[in-house]
Design an enzyme around this catalytic site. Sequence first.
Site, PDB file in Angstrom:
ATOM      1  N   SER A 127       0.835  -1.199   0.000  1.00  0.00           N
ATOM      2  CA  SER A 127       0.000   0.000   0.000  1.00  0.00           C
ATOM      3  C   SER A 127       0.868   1.246   0.000  1.00  0.00           C
ATOM      4  O   SER A 127       1.978   1.237   0.562  1.00  0.00           O
ATOM      5  CB  SER A 127      -0.858  -0.006   1.267  1.00  0.00           C
ATOM      6  OG  SER A 127      -1.442   1.262   1.481  1.00  0.00           O
ATOM      7  N   TYR A 178      -1.882  -0.990  11.209  1.00  0.00           N
ATOM      8  CA  TYR A 178      -2.133  -1.510   9.857  1.00  0.00           C
ATOM      9  C   TYR A 178      -0.960  -1.162   8.928  1.00  0.00           C
ATOM     10  O   TYR A 178      -0.420  -2.020   8.225  1.00  0.00           O
ATOM     11  CB  TYR A 178      -3.451  -0.949   9.294  1.00  0.00           C
ATOM     12  CG  TYR A 178      -3.491  -0.970   7.792  1.00  0.00           C
ATOM     13  CD1 TYR A 178      -3.661  -2.169   7.096  1.00  0.00           C
ATOM     14  CD2 TYR A 178      -3.302   0.202   7.044  1.00  0.00           C
ATOM     15  CE1 TYR A 178      -3.640  -2.192   5.710  1.00  0.00           C
ATOM     16  CE2 TYR A 178      -3.279   0.189   5.675  1.00  0.00           C
ATOM     17  CZ  TYR A 178      -3.454  -1.020   5.002  1.00  0.00           C
ATOM     18  OH  TYR A 178      -3.420  -1.027   3.631  1.00  0.00           O
ATOM     19  N   LYS A 186       2.110  -3.550   6.851  1.00  0.00           N
ATOM     20  CA  LYS A 186       2.534  -3.532   5.435  1.00  0.00           C
ATOM     21  C   LYS A 186       4.040  -3.297   5.350  1.00  0.00           C
ATOM     22  O   LYS A 186       4.736  -3.974   4.588  1.00  0.00           O
ATOM     23  CB  LYS A 186       1.772  -2.454   4.658  1.00  0.00           C
ATOM     24  CG  LYS A 186       0.287  -2.733   4.469  1.00  0.00           C
ATOM     25  CD  LYS A 186       0.039  -3.949   3.574  1.00  0.00           C
ATOM     26  CE  LYS A 186      -1.450  -4.217   3.384  1.00  0.00           C
ATOM     27  NZ  LYS A 186      -1.747  -5.524   2.781  1.00  0.00           N
TER      28      LYS A 186
END
Length: 339
Positions: free
Chosen positions: A124, A148, A152
């Site tokens: 992302s 979150y 990643k």
Amino acid sequence: MRILITGGSGYIGSHTTLQLIAAGHEVVIADNFSRSKPSVIDRLETLSDAAIKHHAIDLTDREATDRLFAQETFDAVVHFAGLKAVGESVAMPVEYYSNNLGSTLSLLTAMRAHGVRKLVFSSSATVYGEHAPVPMRESFPTSANNPYGWTKVMQEQILRDVAAADPEMRIALLRYFNPVGAHQSGMIGEDPQGVPNNLMPLLAQVAVGRRDHLRLYGQDYPTPDGTARRDYLHVEDLAAGHVAALDKLGETAEPVSTWNLGTGTPTSVRELVAAFAEASGREIRTVDAPRRPGDIADSYADPARAETELGWVAARTIHDMCADTWRWQSQNPDGFPDA
Ligand code: UD1
């Protein structure tokens, strides 16, 4: 190729599944259906006119994951499965780290045990962190400001380390900007469970009458109209990026390749609201609200590397993204059926 698609019944996974089938690949889906419904698979079978093999397993279960690799033969894995809600990750960090890192580690263990060496990973633009200049380039340092985002960043690091240890690995880290839109048929699209976090599904729900208004988070950003800008790209263009990345992994000598997938063009919140109102023919009521914590003013890609190396560009317009989202939302006001 015979490809394992983890999270294949999710939003991006489902669109990519169809394009991989159309490109002549054979696909197998693994999904725990924690954030998606099994009825997605029925729609995929209708749209592709093919039976789609799928396994309802949780990838954090190492034994189940190994059994899957023992039962099936794969040439490559496209790994979408993961939790992705920023706010939820702040409230439930242990769940986010366990799920996102645990599933990737379990998958890598099974891949190594069964000799599967090609992997395309859903990363992302969040890995560029809060202070990156725009346009964002793959060479920028990575960081995060919520669990979150850290999952990643950490998964990317794990994958780079794995590739360094095994020179035959071929890994693509695809850094998505803001995927929106839906399949042209209106039969599949984004179906967030509970209250959506992202702008486009919220807009669609306001337009269809499921919500009264949209909150505009921040009107004093240093942007032309004061609202934050993002690089929205059509999910069908994004899916095509995965097909191109998989093809490229077959020929590249690089163990790890990192590609931004975005249009390179920013659109503000107000511009997206206006485009959606135009495409849907519905009025979208907005209410000014304070900035959302953690949001940045500007996020858009430098997509040059993907264009040069993959021959990929995200060509669909903001109008296409809104019109296709609206077709999906208006044909399926409550999302996918339960059964
Ligand atoms: C968000 C996440 C990002 C994640 C991505 C995909 C944050 C801070 N970032 O990206 O890490 O990878 O989703 O899940 O959550 N907006 C409104 N009103 C709303 C909702 C959003 O004005 O009700 C604005 C936001 O302030 C932002 C823009 O719309 O400026 C886009 O928001 P969103 O769709 O949530 O995407 P990101 O914040 O870019």
